[in-house]
Design a protein around this motif. Structure first.
Motif, PDB file in Angstrom:
ATOM      1  N   GLU A 101      16.979  10.434 -12.014  1.00 29.41           N
ATOM      2  CA  GLU A 101      16.701   8.739 -10.180  1.00 29.41           C
ATOM      3  C   GLU A 101      17.996   8.448 -10.385  1.00 29.41           C
ATOM      4  O   GLU A 101      18.343   7.520 -11.780  1.00 29.41           O
ATOM      5  CB  GLU A 101      15.965   8.553  -9.986  1.00 29.41           C
ATOM      6  N   VAL A 127      20.018  18.157   3.487  1.00 23.88           N
ATOM      7  CA  VAL A 127      18.694  17.292   3.058  1.00 23.88           C
ATOM      8  C   VAL A 127      18.119  17.316   3.354  1.00 23.88           C
ATOM      9  O   VAL A 127      18.701  16.171   4.355  1.00 23.88           O
ATOM     10  CB  VAL A 127      19.755  16.575   1.306  1.00 23.88           C
ATOM     11  N   LYS A 128      16.777  17.771   4.151  1.00 18.42           N
ATOM     12  CA  LYS A 128      15.794  17.028   4.134  1.00 18.42           C
ATOM     13  C   LYS A 128      14.263  17.245   3.133  1.00 18.42           C
ATOM     14  O   LYS A 128      13.859  17.818   2.214  1.00 18.42           O
ATOM     15  CB  LYS A 128      15.326  18.384   5.481  1.00 18.42           C
ATOM     16  N   ARG A 129      13.808  15.577   3.650  1.00 16.27           N
ATOM     17  CA  ARG A 129      12.136  15.527   3.110  1.00 16.27           C
ATOM     18  C   ARG A 129      11.066  15.485   4.114  1.00 16.27           C
ATOM     19  O   ARG A 129      11.311  14.694   5.108  1.00 16.27           O
ATOM     20  CB  ARG A 129      12.836  14.582   2.627  1.00 16.27           C
ATOM     21  N   THR A 130      10.647  16.753   4.336  1.00 12.07           N
ATOM     22  CA  THR A 130       9.146  16.656   5.053  1.00 12.07           C
ATOM     23  C   THR A 130       9.787  16.617   6.353  1.00 12.07           C
ATOM     24  O   THR A 130       9.240  15.838   7.439  1.00 12.07           O
ATOM     25  CB  THR A 130       8.088  15.264   5.271  1.00 12.07           C
ATOM     26  N   VAL A 134      17.391  13.538   5.647  1.00 11.19           N
ATOM     27  CA  VAL A 134      17.819  12.282   4.283  1.00 11.19           C
ATOM     28  C   VAL A 134      19.421  12.583   4.229  1.00 11.19           C
ATOM     29  O   VAL A 134      20.287  11.494   3.805  1.00 11.19           O
ATOM     30  CB  VAL A 134      17.047  12.160   3.274  1.00 11.19           C
ATOM     31  N   ALA A 166      10.487   7.337  -3.630  1.00  8.24           N
ATOM     32  CA  ALA A 166      11.622   8.614  -3.637  1.00  8.24           C
ATOM     33  C   ALA A 166      10.990   9.754  -4.842  1.00  8.24           C
ATOM     34  O   ALA A 166      11.546  10.854  -4.005  1.00  8.24           O
ATOM     35  CB  ALA A 166      12.894   8.384  -4.105  1.00  8.24           C
ATOM     36  N   GLY A 169       7.389  13.434  -3.470  1.00  4.21           N
ATOM     37  CA  GLY A 169       7.537  14.318  -2.503  1.00  4.21           C
ATOM     38  C   GLY A 169       8.650  15.286  -2.579  1.00  4.21           C
ATOM     39  O   GLY A 169       9.209  14.449  -4.085  1.00  4.21           O
ATOM     40  N   GLY A 170       9.078  16.338  -2.448  1.00  4.39           N
ATOM     41  CA  GLY A 170      10.061  17.606  -2.765  1.00  4.39           C
ATOM     42  C   GLY A 170      11.082  16.922  -1.458  1.00  4.39           C
ATOM     43  O   GLY A 170      11.416  16.530  -0.414  1.00  4.39           O
ATOM     44  N   TYR A 171      12.591  17.636  -2.101  1.00  3.66           N
ATOM     45  CA  TYR A 171      13.610  17.504  -0.920  1.00  3.66           C
ATOM     46  C   TYR A 171      13.707  19.287  -0.816  1.00  3.66           C
ATOM     47  O   TYR A 171      13.786  19.591  -1.722  1.00  3.66           O
ATOM     48  CB  TYR A 171      15.034  16.842  -1.351  1.00  3.66           C
ATOM     49  N   GLY A 191      15.228  23.587  -4.060  1.00  8.42           N
ATOM     50  CA  GLY A 191      14.994  22.336  -3.516  1.00  8.42           C
ATOM     51  C   GLY A 191      14.884  21.637  -5.025  1.00  8.42           C
ATOM     52  O   GLY A 191      15.509  22.346  -5.609  1.00  8.42           O
ATOM     53  N   LYS A 193      13.415  17.788  -6.634  1.00 14.22           N
ATOM     54  CA  LYS A 193      12.530  16.868  -6.767  1.00 14.22           C
ATOM     55  C   LYS A 193      13.330  15.430  -7.743  1.00 14.22           C
ATOM     56  O   LYS A 193      14.210  16.099  -8.802  1.00 14.22           O
ATOM     57  CB  LYS A 193      11.473  17.016  -7.295  1.00 14.22           C
TER      58      LYS A 193
END
Length: 198
Positions: A101, A127-130, A134, A166, A169-171, A191, A193
């Motif tokens: 991060e 890139v997506k998250r849930t 994003v 951030a 969860g994963g991306y 994916g 994280k």
């Protein structure tokens, strides 16, 4: 109401430049035969790989080799082998990479071009998250002649998100490589994280 898959397809469509028209396609042999008397032009064509053995016969082909992440804080770049089978690549969505991060990093790609010139290659990434987009990247790779050595393109650096939210969860990333003729050379999901360390 549109379906999520349709939305992703729209997001992965390359932007169009108004007034731009794709030129007439010429083979390597046709281009090499043009302006034979112009010595400097012939040297320039040779530097592009025109008239080489890599450009002899067959239809154009882009072979994607690797997708990689590099960062000044990363001891060794993270590399995804794009020559793996589709089943092996599909595992990358369920087995996410870890990105530290709050650091600067760059994504890059290596590929070869065989037989004919490929024009207007673009790299697209969503890139997506849930399920929510994003980040979206569209980078021009360019036009390339056939050659045996791999081409490498590194995209502009970005900063990874940081913070507890951030990291939870994963991306999911969908990467695509497409050319001016709308031929899709790569389309796969992977994916990642975020973590406190690489």
């Amino acid at each position: 109401m549109s379906h999520p898959k349709e939305q992703t397809e729209d997001e992965l469509a390359p932007t169009e430049t108004e007034g731009y028209k794709v030129g007439q396609s010429k083979t390597v042999a046709e281009l090499a035969a043009l302006d034979q008397e112009d010595e400097s032009l012939q040297r320039w064509k040779a530097s592009l790989g025109l008239g080489t053995s890599a450009g002899s016969g067959g239809s154009k082909k882009v072979v994607l080799k690797t997708l990689f992440l590099q960062s000044p804080t990363l001891p060794k770049q993270i590399t995804i082998d794009l020559t793996q089978s589709p089943a092996e690549l599909a595992k990358l969505k369920k087995e996410p990479l870890t990105i530290k991060e709050g650091v600067e990093y760059s994504v890059g790609i290596t590929f070869t071009v065989e037989n004919e010139i490929v024009s207007g290659l673009k790299y697209l990434q969503v890139v997506k998250r849930t399920g929510i987009t994003v980040d979206k990247t569209e980078a021009m790779l360019g036009s390339y002649g056939p050659q045996e050595a791999a081409y490498t393109k590194v995209f502009a650096s970005e900063e990874s998100p940081s913070g507890m939210l951030a990291r939870s969860g994963g991306y999911v990333v969908r990467s695509r490589v497409i050319d001016d003729d709308k031929h899709v050379w790569l389309d796969f999901e992977w994916g990642f994280k975020l973590g406190k360390e690489w």
